[in-house]
Design a protein around this motif. Sequence first.
Motif, PDB file in Angstrom:
ATOM      1  N   THR A  53       0.857  -1.240   0.043  1.00  0.00           N
ATOM      2  CA  THR A  53       0.027  -0.097  -0.202  1.00  0.00           C
ATOM      3  C   THR A  53       0.907   0.987  -0.132  1.00  0.00           C
ATOM      4  O   THR A  53       2.084   1.386   0.798  1.00  0.00           O
ATOM      5  N   ARG A  54       0.735   2.234  -1.070  1.00  0.00           N
ATOM      6  CA  ARG A  54       1.493   3.380  -1.295  1.00  0.00           C
ATOM      7  C   ARG A  54       0.581   4.417  -1.323  1.00  0.00           C
ATOM      8  O   ARG A  54      -0.689   4.321  -1.518  1.00  0.00           O
ATOM      9  N   GLN A  55       1.381   5.740  -1.215  1.00  0.00           N
ATOM     10  CA  GLN A  55       0.502   6.980  -1.385  1.00  0.00           C
ATOM     11  C   GLN A  55       0.603   7.090  -3.087  1.00  0.00           C
ATOM     12  O   GLN A  55       1.679   7.236  -3.690  1.00  0.00           O
TER      13      GLN A  55
ATOM     14  N   ARG B 193      -0.584   9.700  -6.372  1.00  0.00           N
ATOM     15  CA  ARG B 193      -0.796  11.164  -6.470  1.00  0.00           C
ATOM     16  C   ARG B 193      -1.168  11.177  -7.926  1.00  0.00           C
ATOM     17  O   ARG B 193      -1.428  12.504  -8.416  1.00  0.00           O
TER      18      ARG B 193
ATOM     19  N   LEU C 272      -0.425  20.283  -0.721  1.00  0.00           N
ATOM     20  CA  LEU C 272      -0.736  18.912  -0.146  1.00  0.00           C
ATOM     21  C   LEU C 272      -1.861  18.349  -1.023  1.00  0.00           C
ATOM     22  O   LEU C 272      -1.949  17.031  -0.501  1.00  0.00           O
TER      23      LEU C 272
ATOM     24  N   ARG D 222      -2.238  18.020  -4.195  1.00  0.00           N
ATOM     25  CA  ARG D 222      -1.763  17.772  -5.541  1.00  0.00           C
ATOM     26  C   ARG D 222      -2.522  16.310  -6.153  1.00  0.00           C
ATOM     27  O   ARG D 222      -2.829  16.264  -7.198  1.00  0.00           O
TER      28      ARG D 222
ATOM     29  N   ILE E 298      -3.232  10.377   0.538  1.00  0.00           N
ATOM     30  CA  ILE E 298      -3.721  11.142   1.632  1.00  0.00           C
ATOM     31  C   ILE E 298      -3.733  12.702   1.241  1.00  0.00           C
ATOM     32  O   ILE E 298      -2.478  12.889   0.639  1.00  0.00           O
ATOM     33  N   ALA E 299      -4.659  13.440   1.355  1.00  0.00           N
ATOM     34  CA  ALA E 299      -4.461  14.997   1.045  1.00  0.00           C
ATOM     35  C   ALA E 299      -4.984  15.673   2.477  1.00  0.00           C
ATOM     36  O   ALA E 299      -6.142  15.433   2.637  1.00  0.00           O
ATOM     37  N   TRP E 300      -4.087  16.112   3.115  1.00  0.00           N
ATOM     38  CA  TRP E 300      -4.569  16.917   4.114  1.00  0.00           C
ATOM     39  C   TRP E 300      -4.970  18.411   3.967  1.00  0.00           C
ATOM     40  O   TRP E 300      -4.229  19.011   2.898  1.00  0.00           O
TER      41      TRP E 300
ATOM     42  N   LYS F  90       9.024   4.267  -6.584  1.00  0.00           N
ATOM     43  CA  LYS F  90       9.307   5.543  -6.525  1.00  0.00           C
ATOM     44  C   LYS F  90      10.706   5.304  -5.705  1.00  0.00           C
ATOM     45  O   LYS F  90      11.734   6.208  -5.798  1.00  0.00           O
TER      46      LYS F  90
ATOM     47  N   ARG G 136      11.749   2.309   3.007  1.00  0.00           N
ATOM     48  CA  ARG G 136      11.459   2.728   4.611  1.00  0.00           C
ATOM     49  C   ARG G 136      12.898   2.518   5.218  1.00  0.00           C
ATOM     50  O   ARG G 136      13.745   1.688   4.728  1.00  0.00           O
TER      51      ARG G 136
HETATM   52  C1  FMN Z   1      -0.542  11.787   8.573  1.00  0.00           C
HETATM   53  C2  FMN Z   1      -0.363  12.044   6.988  1.00  0.00           C
HETATM   54  C3  FMN Z   1      -0.451  13.099   6.209  1.00  0.00           C
HETATM   55  C4  FMN Z   1      -0.211  13.060   4.979  1.00  0.00           C
HETATM   56  N1  FMN Z   1      -0.476  14.157   4.333  1.00  0.00           N
HETATM   57  C5  FMN Z   1      -0.161  14.413   2.836  1.00  0.00           C
HETATM   58  C6  FMN Z   1      -0.848  15.578   1.966  1.00  0.00           C
HETATM   59  O1  FMN Z   1      -1.434  16.508   2.618  1.00  0.00           O
HETATM   60  N2  FMN Z   1      -0.449  15.376   0.811  1.00  0.00           N
HETATM   61  C7  FMN Z   1       0.348  14.259   0.335  1.00  0.00           C
HETATM   62  O2  FMN Z   1       0.381  14.471  -0.868  1.00  0.00           O
HETATM   63  N3  FMN Z   1       0.829  13.129   0.986  1.00  0.00           N
HETATM   64  C8  FMN Z   1       0.550  12.907   2.388  1.00  0.00           C
HETATM   65  N4  FMN Z   1       0.919  12.047   3.101  1.00  0.00           N
HETATM   66  C9  FMN Z   1       1.369  11.009   2.526  1.00  0.00           C
HETATM   67  C10 FMN Z   1       2.870  10.865   2.891  1.00  0.00           C
HETATM   68  O3  FMN Z   1       3.859  11.813   1.960  1.00  0.00           O
HETATM   69  C11 FMN Z   1       3.493   9.449   2.307  1.00  0.00           C
HETATM   70  O4  FMN Z   1       2.666   8.403   3.220  1.00  0.00           O
HETATM   71  C12 FMN Z   1       4.882   9.099   2.568  1.00  0.00           C
HETATM   72  O5  FMN Z   1       5.538  10.003   1.676  1.00  0.00           O
HETATM   73  C13 FMN Z   1       5.207   7.704   2.246  1.00  0.00           C
HETATM   74  O6  FMN Z   1       4.679   7.432   0.884  1.00  0.00           O
HETATM   75  P1  FMN Z   1       4.612   6.058   0.317  1.00  0.00           P
HETATM   76  O7  FMN Z   1       3.879   5.126   1.234  1.00  0.00           O
HETATM   77  O8  FMN Z   1       4.231   5.978  -1.113  1.00  0.00           O
HETATM   78  O9  FMN Z   1       6.058   5.434   0.425  1.00  0.00           O
HETATM   79  C14 FMN Z   1       0.458  11.917   4.475  1.00  0.00           C
HETATM   80  C15 FMN Z   1       0.535  10.989   5.103  1.00  0.00           C
HETATM   81  C16 FMN Z   1       0.467  10.907   6.376  1.00  0.00           C
HETATM   82  C17 FMN Z   1       0.605   9.566   7.171  1.00  0.00           C
END
Ligand code: FMN
Length: 189
Positions: free
Chosen positions: A22-24, A26, A78, A80, A127-129, A167, A174
């Motif tokens: 599971t990854r972020q 965008r 944040l 994007r 996640i987008a805060w 990436k 990690r």
């Molecule tokens: C509490 C929290 C807030 C985050 N806020 C944002 C955010 O606002 N925008 C964003 O693009 N990524 C956000 N992220 C994603 C992190 O950047 C991402 O989990 C981290 O870079 C690891 O990425 P990966 O799991 O793809 O390796 C957030 C992650 C967490 C845990």
Amino acid sequence: MPDDRQASAHGLAAVIRPLLRTRQFREFTAVPPTVEELEAVVDAARWSGSSQNTQPWRFIVIRDVAAIRRIAAAGMTLTRSLQTATAAVAIALPVSPERAVSLAYDDGRAAERMLIAASMLGLGAGIAWIKPDARPVVADLLALPADRMVRTIVAIGRPTDAALAPKAGPGTARLPRAEVVFEDRWPAG
Ligand SMILES: Cc1cc2nc3c(=O)[nH]c(=O)nc-3n(C[C@H](O)[C@H](O)[C@H](O)COP(=O)(O)O)c2cc1C
């Protein structure tokens, strides 16, 4: 478990693989998730544990791409991931300063589950805060009542090929296990 190889040897790594992969994400294609896929993702969130099982969240599923883009513009950088997301889920929480820590914890648990569920369904999520200065725009777009706020919006879609590319090198995204996992006590020195 001394190292990743031993976990793998026991087949345990395969079991937890959906979590590890599971990854972020965008960047998404123009093909939206189906209604059923979004329902499955939100169900995963809805069944998350929460402080005293209060289930403080309400989930707003956003499929109106124009609204998603307006949120993206309001909350850069944040937000994007919302520039290309074809769906999103806003986590609406009570405005309650005295419960802020517990609500933030619950917020994170629900968000992470949506990322995992999306990944297991072959989608991608991120996640987008929403920064405090962007929250009024989001509140207005989502017609939030005054006693609710949104800190987290989960962007959802089908990742582009570029977004699917690793990436970082294998095993390097990690910190190494030895740096973050300790046995029984904080290590000396
Ligand atoms: C509490 C929290 C807030 C985050 N806020 C944002 C955010 O606002 N925008 C964003 O693009 N990524 C956000 N992220 C994603 C992190 O950047 C991402 O989990 C981290 O870079 C690891 O990425 P990966 O799991 O793809 O390796 C957030 C992650 C967490 C845990």
